[in-house]
Design an enzyme around this catalytic site. Structure first.
Site, PDB file in Angstrom:
ATOM      1  N   LYS A  11      49.737  13.111  27.169  1.00  0.00           N
ATOM      2  CA  LYS A  11      50.064  13.668  28.589  1.00  0.00           C
ATOM      3  C   LYS A  11      50.679  12.556  29.263  1.00  0.00           C
ATOM      4  O   LYS A  11      50.558  11.301  29.092  1.00  0.00           O
ATOM      5  CB  LYS A  11      48.740  14.015  29.001  1.00  0.00           C
ATOM      6  CG  LYS A  11      48.360  15.223  28.195  1.00  0.00           C
ATOM      7  CD  LYS A  11      47.158  15.898  28.859  1.00  0.00           C
ATOM      8  CE  LYS A  11      46.598  17.194  28.219  1.00  0.00           C
ATOM      9  NZ  LYS A  11      45.683  17.797  28.932  1.00  0.00           N
ATOM     10  N   TYR A  51      50.732  26.409  30.191  1.00  0.00           N
ATOM     11  CA  TYR A  51      49.480  26.737  30.537  1.00  0.00           C
ATOM     12  C   TYR A  51      49.089  28.193  31.048  1.00  0.00           C
ATOM     13  O   TYR A  51      48.064  28.444  31.616  1.00  0.00           O
ATOM     14  CB  TYR A  51      48.951  25.387  31.537  1.00  0.00           C
ATOM     15  CG  TYR A  51      48.857  24.132  30.684  1.00  0.00           C
ATOM     16  CD1 TYR A  51      47.653  23.987  29.748  1.00  0.00           C
ATOM     17  CD2 TYR A  51      49.766  23.234  30.746  1.00  0.00           C
ATOM     18  CE1 TYR A  51      47.426  23.044  29.169  1.00  0.00           C
ATOM     19  CE2 TYR A  51      49.341  22.006  30.073  1.00  0.00           C
ATOM     20  CZ  TYR A  51      48.387  21.855  29.241  1.00  0.00           C
ATOM     21  OH  TYR A  51      48.103  20.722  28.682  1.00  0.00           O
ATOM     22  N   ASN A 114      43.563  13.639  30.679  1.00  0.00           N
ATOM     23  CA  ASN A 114      42.686  13.551  29.695  1.00  0.00           C
ATOM     24  C   ASN A 114      43.572  12.985  28.298  1.00  0.00           C
ATOM     25  O   ASN A 114      42.955  13.157  27.221  1.00  0.00           O
ATOM     26  CB  ASN A 114      41.752  14.530  29.347  1.00  0.00           C
ATOM     27  CG  ASN A 114      42.422  16.020  28.885  1.00  0.00           C
ATOM     28  OD1 ASN A 114      43.741  15.955  29.042  1.00  0.00           O
ATOM     29  ND2 ASN A 114      41.586  16.908  28.994  1.00  0.00           N
ATOM     30  N   HIS A 117      46.867  16.725  24.544  1.00  0.00           N
ATOM     31  CA  HIS A 117      46.604  18.062  24.257  1.00  0.00           C
ATOM     32  C   HIS A 117      46.419  18.297  22.979  1.00  0.00           C
ATOM     33  O   HIS A 117      46.873  17.645  21.970  1.00  0.00           O
ATOM     34  CB  HIS A 117      47.716  18.888  24.744  1.00  0.00           C
ATOM     35  CG  HIS A 117      47.689  20.352  24.315  1.00  0.00           C
ATOM     36  ND1 HIS A 117      46.789  21.072  25.019  1.00  0.00           N
ATOM     37  CD2 HIS A 117      48.081  21.039  23.155  1.00  0.00           C
ATOM     38  CE1 HIS A 117      47.046  22.399  24.218  1.00  0.00           C
ATOM     39  NE2 HIS A 117      48.001  22.255  23.290  1.00  0.00           N
ATOM     40  N   GLU A 128      52.632  27.198  20.341  1.00  0.00           N
ATOM     41  CA  GLU A 128      52.842  26.000  20.981  1.00  0.00           C
ATOM     42  C   GLU A 128      53.899  25.141  20.539  1.00  0.00           C
ATOM     43  O   GLU A 128      54.814  24.453  21.124  1.00  0.00           O
ATOM     44  CB  GLU A 128      51.622  24.929  21.417  1.00  0.00           C
ATOM     45  CG  GLU A 128      50.665  25.861  22.352  1.00  0.00           C
ATOM     46  CD  GLU A 128      49.180  25.033  22.484  1.00  0.00           C
ATOM     47  OE1 GLU A 128      48.290  25.820  23.013  1.00  0.00           O
ATOM     48  OE2 GLU A 128      49.007  24.150  21.647  1.00  0.00           O
TER      49      GLU A 128
HETATM   50  N1  UDP Z   1      41.536  20.741  32.727  1.00  0.00           N
HETATM   51  C1  UDP Z   1      41.286  20.379  34.428  1.00  0.00           C
HETATM   52  N2  UDP Z   1      40.081  20.474  34.807  1.00  0.00           N
HETATM   53  C2  UDP Z   1      39.094  21.416  34.290  1.00  0.00           C
HETATM   54  C3  UDP Z   1      39.511  21.585  32.810  1.00  0.00           C
HETATM   55  C4  UDP Z   1      40.731  21.350  32.280  1.00  0.00           C
HETATM   56  O1  UDP Z   1      42.062  19.688  34.944  1.00  0.00           O
HETATM   57  O2  UDP Z   1      38.018  21.344  34.491  1.00  0.00           O
HETATM   58  C5  UDP Z   1      42.760  20.363  32.438  1.00  0.00           C
HETATM   59  C6  UDP Z   1      42.858  19.282  31.299  1.00  0.00           C
HETATM   60  O3  UDP Z   1      44.216  18.555  31.326  1.00  0.00           O
HETATM   61  C7  UDP Z   1      42.562  20.129  29.913  1.00  0.00           C
HETATM   62  C8  UDP Z   1      43.642  21.379  30.436  1.00  0.00           C
HETATM   63  O4  UDP Z   1      43.289  21.639  31.746  1.00  0.00           O
HETATM   64  O5  UDP Z   1      43.075  19.556  28.779  1.00  0.00           O
HETATM   65  C9  UDP Z   1      43.425  22.584  29.596  1.00  0.00           C
HETATM   66  O6  UDP Z   1      42.068  22.953  29.734  1.00  0.00           O
HETATM   67  P1  UDP Z   1      41.363  23.226  28.284  1.00  0.00           P
HETATM   68  O7  UDP Z   1      39.876  23.858  28.712  1.00  0.00           O
HETATM   69  O8  UDP Z   1      42.255  24.027  27.303  1.00  0.00           O
HETATM   70  O9  UDP Z   1      40.934  21.856  27.400  1.00  0.00           O
HETATM   71  P2  UDP Z   1      41.529  21.430  26.319  1.00  0.00           P
HETATM   72  O10 UDP Z   1      41.592  22.391  25.322  1.00  0.00           O
HETATM   73  O11 UDP Z   1      42.546  20.586  26.569  1.00  0.00           O
HETATM   74  O12 UDP Z   1      40.210  20.430  25.771  1.00  0.00           O
HETATM   75 MG    MG Z   2      42.846  24.083  25.493  1.00  0.00          MG
END
Ligand code: UDP
Ligand code: MG
Length: 140
Positions: A11, A51, A114, A117, A128
Site C-alpha cells: 500500500k 473496495y 496497514n 492487502h 482481484e
Molecule cells: N480499514 C480502515 N479502517 C477500519 C477497517 C479497515 O481504514 O476500521 C481499511 C484498511 O486499510 C483495511 C481495508 O480497509 O486493510 C480493508 O478492510 P478489511 O476489513 O477488508 O481488512 P483486511 O482484509 O485488509 O485485513
Molecule cells: Mg479484506
C-alpha cells in the site's frame, strides 16, 4: 477446496517508506512465488471499484483517498493454501492486534495505513488478480 493463488498490494504508506524490498523478502522467504507483479497507482475510480464491497462502511471514503494517494505494488502470489497462509503472514487488519513477526506488525502504521492487502477468499483472489492483470501478464 483451497486454490494456490492470492492477490496482494503493497500500500502507499509502505511504498513511501521504502518498505517494498523488506516486504517482498518476507513474502519470498515464506515460500510464495510471485507470478505477476506491477508498480502502479490507482485512480480514485479504480480504488473505489476495488473496495466496492466496503462502500457502506464508515471508512470507505478515506480508504479510497488513501489507496489512490500514491503508487502501490500489485502482485499475484502462488503457494499451496495461498489465501489462508498469506493472511497469516500479514497479520490482523489493525497492526496493534497483529501477531509478532507478521508483515503488518513490522511495517504497518495504523489500521488504515496497514502496509499490505491480502485477499480474504479464493473467489476474491481471482477477482482481484483479474482486476489488475491480463492473462498475458501472469507467468506461472
Ligand atoms: N480499514 C480502515 N479502517 C477500519 C477497517 C479497515 O481504514 O476500521 C481499511 C484498511 O486499510 C483495511 C481495508 O480497509 O486493510 C480493508 O478492510 P478489511 O476489513 O477488508 O481488512 P483486511 O482484509 O485488509 O485485513
Ligand atoms: Mg479484506
Amino acid at each position: 477446496m483451497a486454490t494456490n493463488r492470492t492477490f496482494t498490494m503493497i500500500k502507499p504508506d509502505a511504498v513511501e517508506k521504502n518498505y517494498i524490498g523488506g516486504i517482498l523478502k518476507m513474502i519470498n522467504e515464506d515460500g510464495f512465488k510471485i507470478v505477476a507483479m506491477k508498480y502502479t497507482k490507482l485512480s480514485k475510480e479504480q480504488a473505489s471499484a476495488f473496495y466496492e464491497v466496503h462502500k457502506e462502511r464508515p471508512f470507505y471514503g478515506e480508504l479510497v483517498d488513501y489507496m489512490s494517494s500514491g503508487p502501490i505494488v500489485a502482485a499475484i502470489l502462488e503457494k499451496e493454501n495461498a489465501v489462508e497462509d498469506f493472511r497469516k503472514l500479514i497479520g490482523s487488519t489493525n497492526p496493534a492486534d497483529a501477531a509478532e513477526g507478521t508483515i503488518r506488525k513490522i511495517y504497518a502504521a495504523s489500521i488504515q495505513a496497514n502496509a499490505v492487502h491480502g485477499s480474504d477468499s479464493d473467489e476474491n483472489a481471482k477477482i482481484e488478480g483479474d482486476f489488475h492483470f491480463k492473462a498475458t501478464e501472469i507467468f506461472a
